[in-house]
Write an enzyme that holds these catalytic residues in place. Structure first.
Site, PDB file in Angstrom:
ATOM      1  N   HIS A  16       0.760  -1.369  -0.051  1.00 51.57           N
ATOM      2  CA  HIS A  16      -0.112  -0.113  -0.228  1.00 51.57           C
ATOM      3  C   HIS A  16       0.849   1.265   0.014  1.00 51.57           C
ATOM      4  CE1 HIS A  16      -3.653   2.235   0.848  1.00 51.57           C
ATOM      5  NE2 HIS A  16      -3.010   2.832   1.582  1.00 51.57           N
ATOM      6  N   ASN A  33      -0.812   9.394 -12.723  1.00 51.37           N
ATOM      7  CA  ASN A  33      -1.269  10.586 -11.513  1.00 51.37           C
ATOM      8  C   ASN A  33      -0.608  10.197 -10.133  1.00 51.37           C
ATOM      9  OD1 ASN A  33      -2.755  11.440 -13.667  1.00 51.37           O
ATOM     10  ND2 ASN A  33      -4.614  10.841 -12.710  1.00 51.37           N
ATOM     11  N   ALA A  45      -4.461  12.447  -8.496  1.00 49.55           N
ATOM     12  CA  ALA A  45      -4.436  11.036  -7.967  1.00 49.55           C
ATOM     13  C   ALA A  45      -5.583  10.761  -6.948  1.00 49.55           C
ATOM     14  CB  ALA A  45      -3.167  10.529  -7.163  1.00 49.55           C
ATOM     15  N   HIS A  82      -0.208   3.190  -8.536  1.00 52.11           N
ATOM     16  CA  HIS A  82      -1.053   2.546  -9.729  1.00 52.11           C
ATOM     17  C   HIS A  82      -0.901   3.400 -11.033  1.00 52.11           C
ATOM     18  CE1 HIS A  82      -4.192   5.246  -8.328  1.00 52.11           C
ATOM     19  NE2 HIS A  82      -4.719   5.282  -9.557  1.00 52.11           N
ATOM     20  N   HIS A  84      15.387   4.774 -33.413  1.00 53.87           N
ATOM     21  CA  HIS A  84      13.888   5.090 -33.861  1.00 53.87           C
ATOM     22  C   HIS A  84      12.752   4.033 -33.512  1.00 53.87           C
ATOM     23  CE1 HIS A  84      10.913   7.261 -36.123  1.00 53.87           C
ATOM     24  NE2 HIS A  84      10.648   6.227 -36.822  1.00 53.87           N
TER      25      HIS A  84
END
Lengths: 332, 332
Positions: B112, B152, B159, B165, B239
């Site tokens: 967590h 985020n 977020a 995540h 590339h």
């Protein structure tokens, strides 16, 4: 010195403001302080705290006296400088020019605590008229290709001073969002021989579901594909490409409807932070048939902008039909 | 149902997410809560709180068991739905389609409290590999034209859950920012017969002043015209148009350099909110010569985005030469 630099992939110009350069620890934000009008550079009596005025409305007295009702000054920390040559140069495959431009602050009223939408209609009209006067003046400087008016209200919208004010920036380039509208509107005109915003106004007036208010001169509506909840546009019903073309009657009509719209948003969203921006045709000729000036009002209700910045793809949790209905049905 | 709607002036698509519809008073934000892993839908043991997994890495056990090291699930509140037809329709001059798409959550690790940049390199590599696997799978759905990966991190970056995540969105359109890059890169290629990002990599390696780090496979640098302070890009030196073309060695090399870059930013800016986004060629063929995938990392140091949203014109107080130097010289 400030640089204007062009992104070589998308063609977007940015201002790299070296004078306000910030080291990693320089980003702490002071909260907006409403209380302290003695130290407010925008309050009457503190005229010496700003650069000399460019334009002011007052009944008597001379420049920089404290008895003004509206005042326009240069920004103390301008993103762009008015003096100098453009100095366009290449840096390998990159393009740059000097940060030449105008960055002005419109102090909308003398009171430290009165917001724009709490001004009487007549004073709101003065603000709109001042924008027009400044546009007409800035247009005479042939280094500038366009100008925009914008307002940041509230901390979440980027306001740095509590005293109600708006800003004008004149630029040696056309900013990306205006350029996109310009290209899109030109494409539409080529295909259909009609102005896209005139067609939008027509369809909105027929469908009625996204209208907040209609007056003789202006349509206030939630756009069909809004980026933000409660995004609201004000568009002149007559075709007009540039903001500075408004006459006195239109300015008065706009003041009334613009003020009511901001008051509606303020009530509905409980004093939200918001930005508005006036998009107007670039100064150079050629856009008069297909571009159509307008006001975009963007309340700042959500904080999820990071992804949107990266993708240009907006997720909006409130449909324009809902937001327009809500605003339309508010008691004034 | 969710609508995809096209702005008739600029051609930008937006998602109008009616299912998550918000009334004016529904915008209150809960702060990010790091403490409560019992209620965290992304924690092991809480697998029933998410939709069933689409992809997972685990040493033993079956789908939706709690012994995973990485897990990909559908977003519980998806901005887009995977089932259904596109249903493209006109609404007068407007264009819309159903909100069809994939919206997935990559749970980067079971803990967590462990941020992406605190994972061991091997686990970081798994995250990058999972992105690739999902891209290859989503590409098979011919309704989708493109996909983007983004993250985020922190409240200011949007977020909503503290458990680290990232997200993948596959779309039936090409989002505006990718489209702009695509058009700009194609234009450049037509003119010069070279890929613009290959040329940028070449010039940056010559000039050296905006480089944060160079490895055998990747260049990390501050772009010449950054929108945000400390904006940092990671570009493959070879590339390659699409992210999903990376092989296992490249993924490992990218994990190492990507992780170091995020750690540098985290130290330099003292745990900033940030977004990153991976821009990759649209799924349809035709961009392989001129498009070049890359990672854009955007720390959220300033709050002045309202004006920028309205104009597309960014004022950045930190030059890329300064930010690159600062990051380059940090002890790792």
């Amino acid at each position: 010195m400030t640089d204007l630099r062009k992104d070589p992939i998308t063609g977007r110009w940015v201002i790299i403001s070296k004078e306000r350069a910030k080291r990693p620890h320089g980003f702490a934000r002071e909260p907006l302080d409403r209380g302290d009008s003695e130290l407010c550079p925008l309050c009457p009596g503190n005229e010496r705290m700003t650069p000399p005025e460019i334009l002011a409305y007052r009944d008597s007295g001379g420049p920089n006296d404290s008895n003004w009702t509206l005042r326009v000054v240069s920004n103390r920390f301008p993103a762009l400088r008015i003096e100098g040559e453009l100095g366009k140069t290449a840096d390998g495959i990159y393009d740059r020019m000097n940060g030449i431009g105008a960055h002005e602050v419109v102090i909308e009223n003398p009171s430290h605590d009165v917001d724009l939408f709490d001004l009487p209609e007549k004073q709101f009209q003065n603000v709109l008229w001042a924008y027009r006067e400044r546009f007409l003046d800035l247009k005479r400087d042939h280094r500038f290709k366009s100008a925009i008016v914008f307002k940041n209200h509230g901390l979440a919208a980027g306001a740095a001073l509590a005293h109600s004010h708006s800003q004008i920036i004149a630029l040696p380039i056309v900013p990306k969002r205006v350029m996109e509208e310009l290209l899109g509107a030109r494409e539409y005109y080529r295909f259909r021989d009609r102005c896209v915003l005139c067609d939008i106004v027509m369809q909105e007036m027929e469908q009625k579901i996204r209208i907040v208010e209609e007056t003789a001169e202006f349509l206030v509506y939630a756009p069909y594909a809004p980026r933000f909840p409660f995004e609201t546009w004000i568009v002149p019903k007559r075709h007009q490409c540039a903001y500075e073309m408004i006459n006195e009657n239109q300015a008065y009509a706009l003041a009334a409807v613009f003020r009511r719209t901001l008051r509606r948003l303020n009530i509905a969203l409980e004093n939200p932070s918001f930005n508005f921006i006036i998009h107007s045709a670039p100064f150079e000729e050629g856009a008069s048939d297909f571009y159509h000036w307008h006001v975009e009002i963007m309340p700042k209700m959500t904080n999820v902008a990071g992804f949107e910045w990266g993708s240009g793809f907006y997720i909006n949790p409130t449909s324009p039909e809902e937001s327009a209905k809500f605003l339309r049905e508010l008691p004034e």
